[in-house]
Design a protein around this motif. Structure first.
Motif, mmCIF file in Angstrom:
data_model
loop_
_atom_site.group_PDB
_atom_site.id
_atom_site.type_symbol
_atom_site.label_atom_id
_atom_site.label_comp_id
_atom_site.label_asym_id
_atom_site.label_seq_id
_atom_site.Cartn_x
_atom_site.Cartn_y
_atom_site.Cartn_z
ATOM 1 N N ILE A 55 0.824 -1.215 0.000
ATOM 2 C CA ILE A 55 0.000 0.000 0.000
ATOM 3 C C ILE A 55 0.854 1.258 0.000
ATOM 4 N N TYR A 56 0.509 2.169 -0.899
ATOM 5 C CA TYR A 56 1.103 3.498 -0.916
ATOM 6 C C TYR A 56 0.050 4.462 -0.396
ATOM 7 N N GLU A 57 0.214 4.913 0.839
ATOM 8 C CA GLU A 57 -0.745 5.823 1.472
ATOM 9 C C GLU A 57 -0.474 7.239 0.973
ATOM 10 N N CYS A 58 -1.525 7.912 0.502
ATOM 11 C CA CYS A 58 -1.290 9.195 -0.147
ATOM 12 C C CYS A 58 -2.413 10.184 0.130
ATOM 13 N N HIS A 59 -2.109 11.441 -0.116
ATOM 14 C CA HIS A 59 -3.049 12.542 0.053
ATOM 15 C C HIS A 59 -3.002 13.350 -1.234
ATOM 16 N N ILE A 60 -4.127 13.444 -1.930
ATOM 17 C CA ILE A 60 -4.164 14.072 -3.254
ATOM 18 C C ILE A 60 -3.670 15.513 -3.207
ATOM 19 N N GLY A 61 -4.136 16.273 -2.227
ATOM 20 C CA GLY A 61 -3.836 17.702 -2.178
ATOM 21 C C GLY A 61 -2.376 18.026 -2.001
ATOM 22 N N MET A 62 -1.659 17.199 -1.226
ATOM 23 C CA MET A 62 -0.256 17.513 -0.949
ATOM 24 C C MET A 62 0.706 16.627 -1.732
ATOM 25 N N ARG A 98 4.706 7.086 -10.737
ATOM 26 C CA ARG A 98 5.782 6.878 -9.763
ATOM 27 C C ARG A 98 5.474 5.667 -8.876
ATOM 28 N N ILE A 99 4.234 5.590 -8.426
ATOM 29 C CA ILE A 99 3.829 4.519 -7.516
ATOM 30 C C ILE A 99 3.940 3.166 -8.207
ATOM 31 N N VAL A 100 3.517 3.119 -9.463
ATOM 32 C CA VAL A 100 3.599 1.882 -10.239
ATOM 33 C C VAL A 100 5.057 1.474 -10.438
ATOM 34 N N GLU A 101 5.895 2.439 -10.810
ATOM 35 C CA GLU A 101 7.315 2.159 -11.034
ATOM 36 C C GLU A 101 7.989 1.685 -9.754
ATOM 37 N N GLU A 102 7.572 2.229 -8.637
ATOM 38 C CA GLU A 102 8.149 1.859 -7.353
ATOM 39 C C GLU A 102 7.817 0.413 -6.990
ATOM 40 N N GLY A 103 6.666 -0.083 -7.435
ATOM 41 C CA GLY A 103 6.317 -1.477 -7.174
ATOM 42 C C GLY A 103 5.125 -1.691 -6.275
ATOM 43 N N TYR A 104 4.457 -0.616 -5.854
ATOM 44 C CA TYR A 104 3.272 -0.763 -5.002
ATOM 45 C C TYR A 104 2.075 -1.179 -5.857
ATOM 46 N N ASN A 105 1.170 -1.969 -5.269
ATOM 47 C CA ASN A 105 0.010 -2.449 -6.028
ATOM 48 C C ASN A 105 -1.316 -1.948 -5.468
ATOM 49 N N CYS A 106 -1.252 -0.994 -4.547
ATOM 50 C CA CYS A 106 -2.472 -0.437 -3.960
ATOM 51 C C CYS A 106 -2.194 0.985 -3.492
ATOM 52 N N ILE A 107 -3.126 1.891 -3.753
ATOM 53 C CA ILE A 107 -3.023 3.218 -3.164
ATOM 54 C C ILE A 107 -4.161 3.398 -2.164
ATOM 55 N N GLN A 108 -3.827 3.977 -1.045
ATOM 56 C CA GLN A 108 -4.812 4.288 -0.005
ATOM 57 C C GLN A 108 -4.909 5.798 0.071
ATOM 58 N N ILE A 109 -6.065 6.333 -0.343
ATOM 59 C CA ILE A 109 -6.209 7.778 -0.462
ATOM 60 C C ILE A 109 -6.859 8.354 0.791
ATOM 61 N N MET A 110 -6.210 9.338 1.363
ATOM 62 C CA MET A 110 -6.731 10.048 2.521
ATOM 63 C C MET A 110 -7.604 11.212 2.059
ATOM 64 N N ALA A 111 -8.449 11.683 2.953
ATOM 65 C CA ALA A 111 -9.177 12.952 2.784
ATOM 66 C C ALA A 111 -10.071 12.992 1.548
ATOM 67 N N VAL A 112 -10.691 11.880 1.202
ATOM 68 C CA VAL A 112 -11.590 11.858 0.055
ATOM 69 C C VAL A 112 -12.930 12.499 0.409
ATOM 70 N N SER A 168 -6.357 0.193 -14.508
ATOM 71 C CA SER A 168 -5.765 -0.205 -15.789
ATOM 72 C C SER A 168 -4.288 -0.536 -15.644
ATOM 73 N N LEU A 169 -3.671 -0.032 -14.587
ATOM 74 C CA LEU A 169 -2.249 -0.283 -14.320
ATOM 75 C C LEU A 169 -2.059 -1.395 -13.286
ATOM 76 N N GLY A 170 -3.155 -2.047 -12.890
ATOM 77 C CA GLY A 170 -3.069 -3.143 -11.938
ATOM 78 C C GLY A 170 -2.987 -2.705 -10.499
ATOM 79 N N VAL A 171 -3.340 -1.445 -10.224
ATOM 80 C CA VAL A 171 -3.254 -0.894 -8.876
ATOM 81 C C VAL A 171 -4.659 -0.756 -8.285
ATOM 82 N N SER A 172 -4.891 -1.342 -7.129
ATOM 83 C CA SER A 172 -6.180 -1.184 -6.463
ATOM 84 C C SER A 172 -6.214 0.140 -5.717
#
Length: 657
Positions: free
Chosen positions: A158-165, A185-199, A237-241
């Protein structure tokens, strides 16, 4: 757990009885029940517009907006139906896409302007800063290209992220910019999931998204609903949940923007008395005992899955929900703490039903509990008497690492303690391991790398100018993350930028900093600049994830300790054909240090001391290491693997076929 069997069975039965009640004894599904967003709120049909709101304490309700000059008119007066529901039906010409609107709600003794509770789009005027609901019915709504998506959980990275920052520029970033600039960047790094904060929409940007006002509205700070959907679609489409932080543990206290006093009843959605306000968060606590509140929250879960194609949720503040005390001042030092009558059975029931619903809507959905007390059964299937989460956050691990860095000199770091902390979990519950939390990146605290290097990050991160403090910090940063990521039993999480040692802290724009976004962004130029040492940590992170993903079902393979010696500060453990060796000793390197392993030849596949990762490259990693037999261990089918292990380094070896 046997002494508490009756309590466990009772909680489970309570949830099942509530499900039976909500579904009319099974005549409809839980998913059918949780479809409130299709009934309440604003909807366009071929015949015209329909709007409904639940406001049982109201006496009169008017729809006002840009379409009627914000004036109360009979044509926009709602009609009261049964069970506190208000409704209005209008022609297609009465309102249009882009119009702003609110409710004027009257009750005995007062009235107030309100944003509808079920609003799916809320915007803020850039001049007056006032929030309003907005009609969102574009002529060509976004259509998902990737409709069926199965998240990869082998393992969940999981790549935990915040859209605004997430942007380099000192501004509030957008869904579109994240999709174009950060997702690759996240895909290239190798993470397969993003967890978005503050939606979910929140009035105060600096709340990190945890003081929610409009639960069904994606924050308009970052763009339109269609742009968020496009981001989710692109990730798939990039295989990232894509999972989102969902905040059902509390709500903002604002009256006009939120649910605080919606129709003159401060307890319409929230507990009464001293349970209404959260003592530590300056927020309000939902009344999970009300069926209408369950309807609202369960519908909210289904809405994000169905409308935006999210793959699941990380539930925020679960500990606060579970206990009358919100977990404040509790020690949780024995199992009685979980079954002493201090738990909110209504909240437990809600969480159980939420997980059951989510997996009914999407059997592949991911649910994660942010829970610190260690409540048993949290990540156990509902069918087995648990609360149904797929994972729980291993919150002890970041606490342990930061405590160790703050309080102990390097010579006192004990590998036996480290190994116990990263593997201390119930075998029937999957966890998400992480070395540091986003809280450590906020003002007033420090990330791991900032604890280790501190002010020297400003002066000695140029290649060739690194001092001892920088070298030590980078070395330990890599070792801590490697130990945490390779001992998982479920998944691994990293907060945006921490993988490359992002400096400083996060400070959202506020009055105290002249509303500056200088520290509410990510400085990607630091990791992109090959003349700086940040890329060493980023490159290592990618290589580490590649190792983790190289083993099928890595997270399910047993972690087997091979050796630890606290005096030497050496630790070794294995997973399948991999062996992980750590030397936390700050001074002493060891020659021909031996471990008993399965006979064979072993090759180095990752070394924290590799010059490519900012190390010294002391050992020759091209050498294949052959084990040596020992008659004493012939019956055990073990042989000696002898290695040169430099100080403050870690190495991963794979057995050759």
């Amino acid at each position: 757990m046997e002494p508490y069997a009756d309590a466990i069975a009772g909680r489970h039965q309570y949830a099942m009885d509530k499900e039976s009640e909500l579904t009319n004894k099974g005549k409809q599904s839980l998913s059918d029940f949780a479809s409130g967003y299709l009934y309440f709120g604003l909807h366009r049909t071929p015949e015209g517009w329909t709007f409904r709101e639940w406001a049982p304490n109201a006496t009169h309700v008017y729809l006002v907006g840009t379409f009627n000059g914000w004036e109360e008119k009979d044509a926009y007066k709602l009609k009261k139906l049964k069970n506190g529901v208000w409704e209005i039906k209008m022609s297609l010409e009465a309102i249009r896409h882009g119009d702003l609107y609110k409710l004027n709600v009257y009750w005995e003794g007062g009235q107030g302007e309100r944003i509808p509770a079920w609003a799916t789009r809320v915007v803020q005027d850039e001049h007056t800063y006032i929030f309003s609901a907005q009609v969102w019915e574009p002529e060509k709504p976004f259509k998902f290209k990737k409709k069926a998506f199965k998240p990869s959980t082998d393992p969940l990275l999981i790549y935990e992220c915040h859209i605004g920052m997430a942007q380099q520029e000192a501004k509030v970033g957008t869904y579109k910019e994240f999709r174009e600039n950060i997702l690759p960047r996240i895909v290239e790094e190798g993470y397969n999931c993003i967890q978005i904060m503050a939606v979910q929409e929140h009035p105060y940007y600096g709340s990190f998204g945890y003081h929610v006002s409009s639960f069904f509205a994606a924050s308009s700070r970052f763009g339109t609903p269609d742009e968020l959907k496009e981001l989710v679609d692109a990730a798939h489409s990039l295989g990232v949940s894509v999972i989102m932080d969902i905040v059902h543990s509390h709500a903002v206290k604002n009256e006009v923007e939120g649910l605080s006093n919606f129709a003159g009843d401060p307890n319409q959605y929230f507990y009464a008395g001293n349970r209404r306000e959260h003592p530590a968060w300056d927020s309000l606590c939902f009344d999970y005992g009300k069926n209408e509140v369950l309807h609202f929250l369960l519908s909210n879960c289904k809405y994000w899955l169905e409308e935006y194609n999210f793959d699941g949720f990380r539930f925020d503040g679960v500990t606060s929900m579970l206990y009358y005390s919100h977990g404040l001042g509790e020690s949780f030092d024995n199992y009685t703490s979980y079954f002493n009558g201090h738990q909110d059975d209504n909240a437990i029931c809600y969480l159980t039903l939420a997980n059951k619903l989510i997996h009914e809507v999407n059997s592949k959905a991911i649910t994660i509990a942010e829970e610190v007390s260690g409540m048993p059964g949290l990540a156990v299937n509902v069918e087995d008497g648990g609360y149904g989460f797929d994972y729980r956050m291993a919150m002890n691990i970041p606490d342990y690492w930061i405590k160790t860095i703050k309080e102990k000199i390097d010579e006192d770091w004990k590998p036996s303690n480290m190994f116990w902390e990263v593997t201390n979990r119930r075998q029937d519950e999957k966890t998400i391991s992480y070395a540091e939390s986003h809280d450590q990146a906020l003002v007033g605290d420090k990330t791991i790398v900032f604890r280790l290097i501190d002010a020297d990050m400003y002066w000695h991160m140029q290649k060739g100018d690194e001092n001892y403090i920088v070298h030590r910090g980078i070395a330990l940063h890599k070792m801590i993350r490697l130990l945490t990521a390779t001992t998982i039993n479920g998944g691994y999480l990293n907060f945006m930028g921490n993988e490359f040692g992002h400096p400083e802290w996060i400070d959202f724009p506020r009055e105290g900093n002249d509303w500056s976004c200088k520290y509410a962004r990510r400085q990607w130029d630091l990791v992109d600049n090959k003349n700086l040492s940040y890329h060493y940590m980023g490159d290592f992170d990618a290589a580490m994830l590649k190792v983790v993903k190289s083993v099928k079902d890595f997270q399910a393979t047993p972690v087997q300790e091979i050796w630890h010696n606290d005096s030497d500060q050496i630790l070794a453990y294995g997973r399948k054909d991999l062996i992980f060796v750590f030397n936390f000793n700050p001074k002493e390197s060891f020659v021909d240090y031996g471990f008993l392993v399965a006979p064979g030849a072993y090759e180095v596949i990752l070394n924290t001391d590799d010059v490519a990762f900012g190390g010294n490259g002391i050992a020759d990693d091209s050498v294949v290491h052959f084990t040596m037999p020992d008659p004493l261990y012939k019956a055990e089918k073990k042989e000696w693997l002898k290695l040169y292990i430099p100080a403050r380094t870690a190495v991963v070896l794979r057995k050759k076929k």
